[in-house]
Design a protein around this motif. Structure first.
Motif, PDB file in Angstrom:
ATOM      1  N   GLY A  78      -2.003   0.798   6.254  1.00  0.00           N
ATOM      2  CA  GLY A  78      -0.850  -0.182   6.212  1.00  0.00           C
ATOM      3  C   GLY A  78      -1.162  -1.451   5.162  1.00  0.00           C
ATOM      4  O   GLY A  78      -0.130  -1.964   4.762  1.00  0.00           O
ATOM      5  N   GLU A  79      -2.287  -1.405   4.540  1.00  0.00           N
ATOM      6  CA  GLU A  79      -2.186  -2.764   3.671  1.00  0.00           C
ATOM      7  C   GLU A  79      -3.673  -2.459   3.003  1.00  0.00           C
ATOM      8  O   GLU A  79      -4.606  -1.567   3.606  1.00  0.00           O
ATOM      9  CB  GLU A  79      -2.308  -3.941   4.058  1.00  0.00           C
ATOM     10  CG  GLU A  79      -3.289  -3.938   5.544  1.00  0.00           C
ATOM     11  CD  GLU A  79      -3.374  -5.552   5.933  1.00  0.00           C
ATOM     12  OE1 GLU A  79      -3.243  -6.402   5.173  1.00  0.00           O
ATOM     13  OE2 GLU A  79      -3.464  -5.490   7.181  1.00  0.00           O
ATOM     14  N   PRO A  80      -3.940  -2.910   1.611  1.00  0.00           N
ATOM     15  CA  PRO A  80      -5.370  -2.654   1.262  1.00  0.00           C
ATOM     16  C   PRO A  80      -6.421  -3.473   2.102  1.00  0.00           C
ATOM     17  O   PRO A  80      -6.114  -4.462   2.583  1.00  0.00           O
ATOM     18  CB  PRO A  80      -5.105  -3.424  -0.108  1.00  0.00           C
ATOM     19  CG  PRO A  80      -3.790  -3.729  -0.464  1.00  0.00           C
ATOM     20  CD  PRO A  80      -3.111  -3.610   0.777  1.00  0.00           C
ATOM     21  N   ASP A 126      -9.733   5.465   4.559  1.00  0.00           N
ATOM     22  CA  ASP A 126      -8.785   4.695   3.973  1.00  0.00           C
ATOM     23  C   ASP A 126      -7.264   5.254   3.547  1.00  0.00           C
ATOM     24  O   ASP A 126      -7.472   5.776   2.831  1.00  0.00           O
ATOM     25  CB  ASP A 126      -9.209   3.438   2.947  1.00  0.00           C
ATOM     26  CG  ASP A 126      -8.433   2.486   2.400  1.00  0.00           C
ATOM     27  OD1 ASP A 126      -6.857   2.527   2.867  1.00  0.00           O
ATOM     28  OD2 ASP A 126      -8.645   1.942   1.478  1.00  0.00           O
ATOM     29  N   THR A 127      -6.470   5.195   4.713  1.00  0.00           N
ATOM     30  CA  THR A 127      -5.177   6.231   4.441  1.00  0.00           C
ATOM     31  C   THR A 127      -4.062   5.421   3.921  1.00  0.00           C
ATOM     32  O   THR A 127      -3.584   4.536   4.314  1.00  0.00           O
ATOM     33  CB  THR A 127      -4.962   6.773   5.763  1.00  0.00           C
ATOM     34  OG1 THR A 127      -4.311   5.742   6.596  1.00  0.00           O
ATOM     35  CG2 THR A 127      -6.058   7.541   6.530  1.00  0.00           C
ATOM     36  N   TRP A 181      -0.249   5.586   2.847  1.00  0.00           N
ATOM     37  CA  TRP A 181       0.994   6.502   2.879  1.00  0.00           C
ATOM     38  C   TRP A 181       2.234   5.511   3.106  1.00  0.00           C
ATOM     39  O   TRP A 181       2.065   4.234   3.138  1.00  0.00           O
ATOM     40  CB  TRP A 181       0.794   7.440   3.901  1.00  0.00           C
ATOM     41  CG  TRP A 181       0.380   7.008   5.340  1.00  0.00           C
ATOM     42  CD1 TRP A 181      -0.653   6.472   5.612  1.00  0.00           C
ATOM     43  CD2 TRP A 181       1.242   6.874   6.493  1.00  0.00           C
ATOM     44  NE1 TRP A 181      -0.799   6.432   7.092  1.00  0.00           N
ATOM     45  CE2 TRP A 181       0.521   6.710   7.566  1.00  0.00           C
ATOM     46  CE3 TRP A 181       2.664   7.617   6.817  1.00  0.00           C
ATOM     47  CZ2 TRP A 181       0.852   6.828   8.933  1.00  0.00           C
ATOM     48  CZ3 TRP A 181       2.954   7.550   8.111  1.00  0.00           C
ATOM     49  CH2 TRP A 181       2.135   7.148   9.223  1.00  0.00           C
ATOM     50  N   GLN A 182       3.306   5.811   3.559  1.00  0.00           N
ATOM     51  CA  GLN A 182       4.576   4.801   3.824  1.00  0.00           C
ATOM     52  C   GLN A 182       5.413   5.559   4.585  1.00  0.00           C
ATOM     53  O   GLN A 182       5.274   6.710   4.872  1.00  0.00           O
ATOM     54  CB  GLN A 182       5.202   4.888   2.499  1.00  0.00           C
ATOM     55  CG  GLN A 182       4.380   4.535   1.135  1.00  0.00           C
ATOM     56  CD  GLN A 182       5.114   4.458   0.005  1.00  0.00           C
ATOM     57  OE1 GLN A 182       5.987   5.532  -0.272  1.00  0.00           O
ATOM     58  NE2 GLN A 182       5.678   3.371  -0.583  1.00  0.00           N
ATOM     59  N   THR A 183       6.320   4.786   5.183  1.00  0.00           N
ATOM     60  CA  THR A 183       7.506   5.218   6.283  1.00  0.00           C
ATOM     61  C   THR A 183       8.036   6.332   5.403  1.00  0.00           C
ATOM     62  O   THR A 183       8.359   7.292   6.295  1.00  0.00           O
ATOM     63  CB  THR A 183       8.336   4.144   6.489  1.00  0.00           C
ATOM     64  OG1 THR A 183       7.581   2.964   6.832  1.00  0.00           O
ATOM     65  CG2 THR A 183       9.364   4.628   7.420  1.00  0.00           C
ATOM     66  N   ASP A 214       4.410   0.982  -5.079  1.00  0.00           N
ATOM     67  CA  ASP A 214       3.058   0.601  -5.217  1.00  0.00           C
ATOM     68  C   ASP A 214       2.557   0.716  -6.697  1.00  0.00           C
ATOM     69  O   ASP A 214       2.841   1.602  -7.458  1.00  0.00           O
ATOM     70  CB  ASP A 214       2.297   1.286  -4.283  1.00  0.00           C
ATOM     71  CG  ASP A 214       2.219   0.876  -3.015  1.00  0.00           C
ATOM     72  OD1 ASP A 214       2.400  -0.539  -2.403  1.00  0.00           O
ATOM     73  OD2 ASP A 214       2.441   1.413  -1.879  1.00  0.00           O
ATOM     74  N   ARG A 255       2.219  -3.813  -3.531  1.00  0.00           N
ATOM     75  CA  ARG A 255       3.563  -3.484  -4.092  1.00  0.00           C
ATOM     76  C   ARG A 255       3.954  -4.223  -5.381  1.00  0.00           C
ATOM     77  O   ARG A 255       3.500  -5.359  -5.658  1.00  0.00           O
ATOM     78  CB  ARG A 255       4.516  -4.114  -3.063  1.00  0.00           C
ATOM     79  CG  ARG A 255       4.523  -3.761  -1.702  1.00  0.00           C
ATOM     80  CD  ARG A 255       4.715  -2.073  -1.451  1.00  0.00           C
ATOM     81  NE  ARG A 255       6.085  -1.869  -1.673  1.00  0.00           N
ATOM     82  CZ  ARG A 255       6.717  -1.053  -1.397  1.00  0.00           C
ATOM     83  NH1 ARG A 255       6.255  -0.142  -0.625  1.00  0.00           N
ATOM     84  NH2 ARG A 255       8.312  -0.799  -1.573  1.00  0.00           N
ATOM     85  N   ARG A 276       5.799  -4.399   6.679  1.00  0.00           N
ATOM     86  CA  ARG A 276       6.584  -4.479   5.201  1.00  0.00           C
ATOM     87  C   ARG A 276       7.576  -5.508   5.535  1.00  0.00           C
ATOM     88  O   ARG A 276       8.544  -5.159   6.441  1.00  0.00           O
ATOM     89  CB  ARG A 276       7.134  -3.302   5.211  1.00  0.00           C
ATOM     90  CG  ARG A 276       6.424  -2.286   3.666  1.00  0.00           C
ATOM     91  CD  ARG A 276       7.003  -1.253   4.078  1.00  0.00           C
ATOM     92  NE  ARG A 276       8.110  -0.885   3.265  1.00  0.00           N
ATOM     93  CZ  ARG A 276       8.633   0.441   2.725  1.00  0.00           C
ATOM     94  NH1 ARG A 276       7.782   1.677   3.289  1.00  0.00           N
ATOM     95  NH2 ARG A 276       9.587   0.693   2.144  1.00  0.00           N
TER      96      ARG A 276
HETATM   97  C1  WTA Z   1       0.924  -0.281   2.036  1.00  0.00           C
HETATM   98  C2  WTA Z   1       2.447   2.385   6.537  1.00  0.00           C
HETATM   99  C3  WTA Z   1      -3.185  -0.122   0.710  1.00  0.00           C
HETATM  100  C4  WTA Z   1       1.720   0.079   0.746  1.00  0.00           C
HETATM  101  C5  WTA Z   1       2.099   3.559   6.830  1.00  0.00           C
HETATM  102  C6  WTA Z   1       2.749   1.073   1.095  1.00  0.00           C
HETATM  103  C7  WTA Z   1      -1.409   0.333   1.745  1.00  0.00           C
HETATM  104  C8  WTA Z   1       3.226   0.254   2.444  1.00  0.00           C
HETATM  105  C9  WTA Z   1      -2.105   1.637   2.446  1.00  0.00           C
HETATM  106  C10 WTA Z   1       3.828   1.196   3.311  1.00  0.00           C
HETATM  107  C11 WTA Z   1      -3.402   1.701   2.167  1.00  0.00           C
HETATM  108  C12 WTA Z   1      -0.010   1.635   3.217  1.00  0.00           C
HETATM  109  N1  WTA Z   1      -4.133   0.703   1.204  1.00  0.00           N
HETATM  110  N2  WTA Z   1      -2.024  -0.267   1.049  1.00  0.00           N
HETATM  111  N3  WTA Z   1      -4.333   2.362   2.792  1.00  0.00           N
HETATM  112  N4  WTA Z   1      -1.334   2.088   3.294  1.00  0.00           N
HETATM  113  N5  WTA Z   1      -0.174   0.773   2.446  1.00  0.00           N
HETATM  114  O1  WTA Z   1       6.151   1.917   5.310  1.00  0.00           O
HETATM  115  O2  WTA Z   1       1.911  -1.182  -0.024  1.00  0.00           O
HETATM  116  O3  WTA Z   1       5.074   0.276   6.772  1.00  0.00           O
HETATM  117  O4  WTA Z   1       3.911   1.017   0.094  1.00  0.00           O
HETATM  118  O5  WTA Z   1       3.781   2.408   6.109  1.00  0.00           O
HETATM  119  O6  WTA Z   1       1.949  -0.524   3.075  1.00  0.00           O
HETATM  120  O7  WTA Z   1       4.235   0.610   4.606  1.00  0.00           O
HETATM  121  P1  WTA Z   1       4.795   1.379   5.674  1.00  0.00           P
END
Ligand code: WTA
Length: 632
Positions: A370-372, A394-395, A397-399, A484, A499, A510
């Motif tokens: 979800g975030e760094p 540390d995964t 990904w995005q929606t 990103d 971002r 987000r």
């Molecule tokens: C950020 C969540 C760093 C990133 C699954 C991305 C991350 C946005 C990471 C998507 C991670 C997600 N490390 N940043 N492991 N995972 N992000 O759509 O900026 O809610 O573009 O999906 O979260 O957020 P979303």
């Protein structure tokens, strides 16, 4: 298990790139297809159009549920841990979950729900939420889950955009010490002109008082009364819509990301099993809310497709105390634990006394999303939660990606704190510079793009395909742009920087700055506003709002309170600014664009390093803003 050594990962990765269609076809074969596909992949990133397993027909719930009945019908599919720790957990075997989904699907069918209908789900984290998701999919109806923390205005926007036919909700949401009236929010939303809604189904969760509207509202228990516990799955085309999920972008209102059937199924199953190195019989716990993509893919679809036991938690990490998550791990012998860095930081800040006595011997793998994740949090997670014996994935990904894209494979890929490490098989990354030129080699930094489709890539934004093209496929030719920035280090490992657009990531959520500005501008006495993110110890990023008031502000506290209340009303508590500064003006370019770069610097506390401000239309406001900056 498909990949079980780092050598094998590299081999499989090479194969997935050399022959993507062969690779994914192999992964898809294990599933029940009612009609085989004719072609594995058809695509272009120009219009864009991506189709996987073209011509194939299936039902995803048949693969999540029916497919497992013979082999693991008596195995627990879903464990539900209630908010109140003194209440008993609920458990569903695959057989019971299948029956519950079928029964509710029959209830929906009797109310006229059919293939293609959009159904909005606004529910707390109860088993009924997962059952409702799957029941929609059973009938080929499209679920649109809206996080139950969003306001009535946001809910109404999403209902209207999706032209939903029905809302499924609950009476109340029990979160920590609070009992939040969820049904009331739905009533308020529907009073805002959601003409397409015919029925509202209400699940009785806490049993608190609600108003039921005759002819429109039906209790969940009445909807399923007398309904059969088997329901023939509606067979759909692989590229029919499975769900819509709204997410924030850098402009305008949230957009409805569309995912389809077969590709999403194949990808969430593959990533679930390989990233976490899931082993038969393990208990998997993802702490996300089903209202976000992480909950869709790794509470419901991924684990059930893999035949795992998935845990769903109704409450919050700090209730009744900051040891709650660890108690739940012990209570249900959780093997794989997947959470967000913000939760880790919050529990770390609560002090080690909450984790010290909790051994958690069942834990085998830890994940974040979800975030760094900062190094300190990573180390704490590793040492205190994992007791230095659980690999951390540390995964990233995005929606829009539907499933995990960059991640270590647990216990296989050597990890480094703060690095999402390597792309999963089938994921072809590209770092580009501002001109879209690919940056080759290692020890480089650029904008993170993806150059080839993977099975669960976003197909469109609901009702507005051009917006999808614009947002993701127009920045750079023939590339999907993630929004990103990332660094590729000397070992070829990826580290996500964050971002590079006007999206901020607050506690892993987000939030588009434009959305928050639109909300603030609706507050009485506000002329204009600008919102930026700034580093926040627990939330990752906090929200800093610069607000221009219509006239002299007599009572600053009251003015700011009105701004906050307006944001809560328009979006929800998650978008509440952490800091509000009343300013006489906003720094603008000669063409009238707000210079966010300067505002970001000031919000970060870097007030003496603003760069050249002489080209601004109104350089004089910068001094005022700098002086009034909200610190601490
Ligand atoms: C950020 C969540 C760093 C990133 C699954 C991305 C991350 C946005 C990471 C998507 C991670 C997600 N490390 N940043 N492991 N995972 N992000 O759509 O900026 O809610 O573009 O999906 O979260 O957020 P979303």
């Amino acid at each position: 298990m498909e990949i079980n050594s780092i050598e094998q990962y590299h081999e499989v990765y090479q194969h997935s790139i050399a022959d993507p269609e062969g690779f994914w076809a192999e992964r898809a074969e294990q599933f029940i297809w009612r009609k085989p596909w004719k072609k594995v992949l058809k695509w272009n990133f120009k219009t864009p159009s991506v189709k996987w397993f073209v011509g194939g027909r299936l039902n995803i719930t048949e693969n999540c549920l029916d497919r497992h009945l013979a082999t693991r019908g008596a195995q627990t599919a879903l464990i539900w841990e209630p908010n109140d720790p003194s209440r008993k957990a609920r458990k569903f075997t695959y057989k019971q979950l299948h029956a519950a989904v079928c029964q509710f699907a029959n209830g929906l069918k009797a109310l006229g729900v059919k293939k293609g209908d959009r159904i909005c789900l606004y529910m707390p984290m109860t088993p009924e939420l997962s059952i409702a998701v799957l029941a929609c999919a059973r009938l080929g109806a499209v679920h649109s889950v809206v996080f139950a923390g969003f306001s009535a205005v946001s809910l109404a926007d999403r209902i209207k955009d999706a032209q939903a036919k029905m809302v499924i909700t609950s009476d109340y949401n029990a979160r920590g010490p609070k009992n939040i009236p969820v049904k009331q929010v739905v009533d308020d939303a529907l009073a805002m002109g959601c003409d397409t809604i015919e029925k509202v189904i209400v699940h009785q969760n806490t049993g608190g008082a609600v108003q039921m509207k005759a002819d429109r509202d039906i209790w969940w228990h009445d909807a399923i009364k007398g309904r059969r516990k088997s329901c023939k799955p509606t067979i759909v085309d692989t590229e029919d819509m499975l769900f819509i999920l709204y997410t924030s972008g850098s402009t305008g209102k949230p957009k409805g990301v569309v995912h389809t059937q077969g590709g999403y199924m194949v990808y969430t199953d593959f990533t679930f099993r390989n990233v976490f190195q899931y082993q038969e019989g393990e208990v998997f716990w993802c702490t996300a809310d089903v209202g976000w993509i992480t909950g869709h893919s790794y509470i419901i679809y991924g684990p059930l497709l893999a035949g795992a036991t998935t845990l769903m938690f109704e409450g919050i990490p700090t209730y009744p105390n900051p040891g709650r998550l660890w108690d739940v791990v012990n209570r249900h012998k959780v093997n794989i634990f997947y959470t967000a860095p913000t939760a880790i930081r919050a529990l770390m800040a609560a002090g080690d006394q909450w984790i010290k006595g909790r051994r958690m011997p069942s834990l085998r793998v830890l994940g974040t999303v979800g975030e760094p994740i900062n190094e300190e949090a990573w180390n704490w997670y590793n040492e205190r939660v994992g007791k230095k014996r659980c690999p951390i994935v540390d995964t990233w990904w995005q929606t829009e990606t539907g499933g995990i894209m960059i991640s270590p494979l647990a216990g296989i890929t050597p990890t480094k704190p703060c690095f999402a490490t390597l792309p999963l098989p089938g994921v072809q990354l590209s770092l580009v510079d501002a001109n879209g030129k690919e940056i080759h080699g290692n020890d480089v930094e650029g904008m993170l793009c993806i150059k080839y489709p993977w099975p669960s890539i976003i197909r469109t934004t609901y009702g507005d395909h051009e917006r999808c093209r614009q947002a993701y496929f127009s920045s750079f030719k023939n590339l999907y742009f993630t929004g990103d920035g990332a660094r590729r280090d000397a070992d070829g490992y990826y580290r996500i920087i964050g971002r590079v657009d006007d999206v901020i990531n607050v506690s892993g959520h987000r939030i588009g700055t434009a959305e928050v500005e639109d909300a603030i501008n609706k507050a009485p006495g506000v002329v204009e506003s600008a919102v930026v993110g700034y580093p926040h110890d627990i939330k990752g990023q906090g929200i800093y709002a610069y607000v221009i008031a219509a006239g002299p502000v007599q009572n600053e506290a009251a003015f700011k309170q009105l701004v906050l209340e307006t944001v809560v009303r328009e979006i929800g508590p998650i978008a509440k600014p952490d800091k509000i500064q009343i300013v006489p003006g906003l720094p603008k370019t000669r063409s009238g664009k707000i210079m966010r770069r300067i505002l970001r610097k000031i919000a970060e506390g870097d007030v003496f390093n603003l760069g050249d401000t002489s080209t601004l239309l109104n350089p004089e406001v910068v001094e005022d803003i700098r002086e009034g900056a909200v610190g601490g």
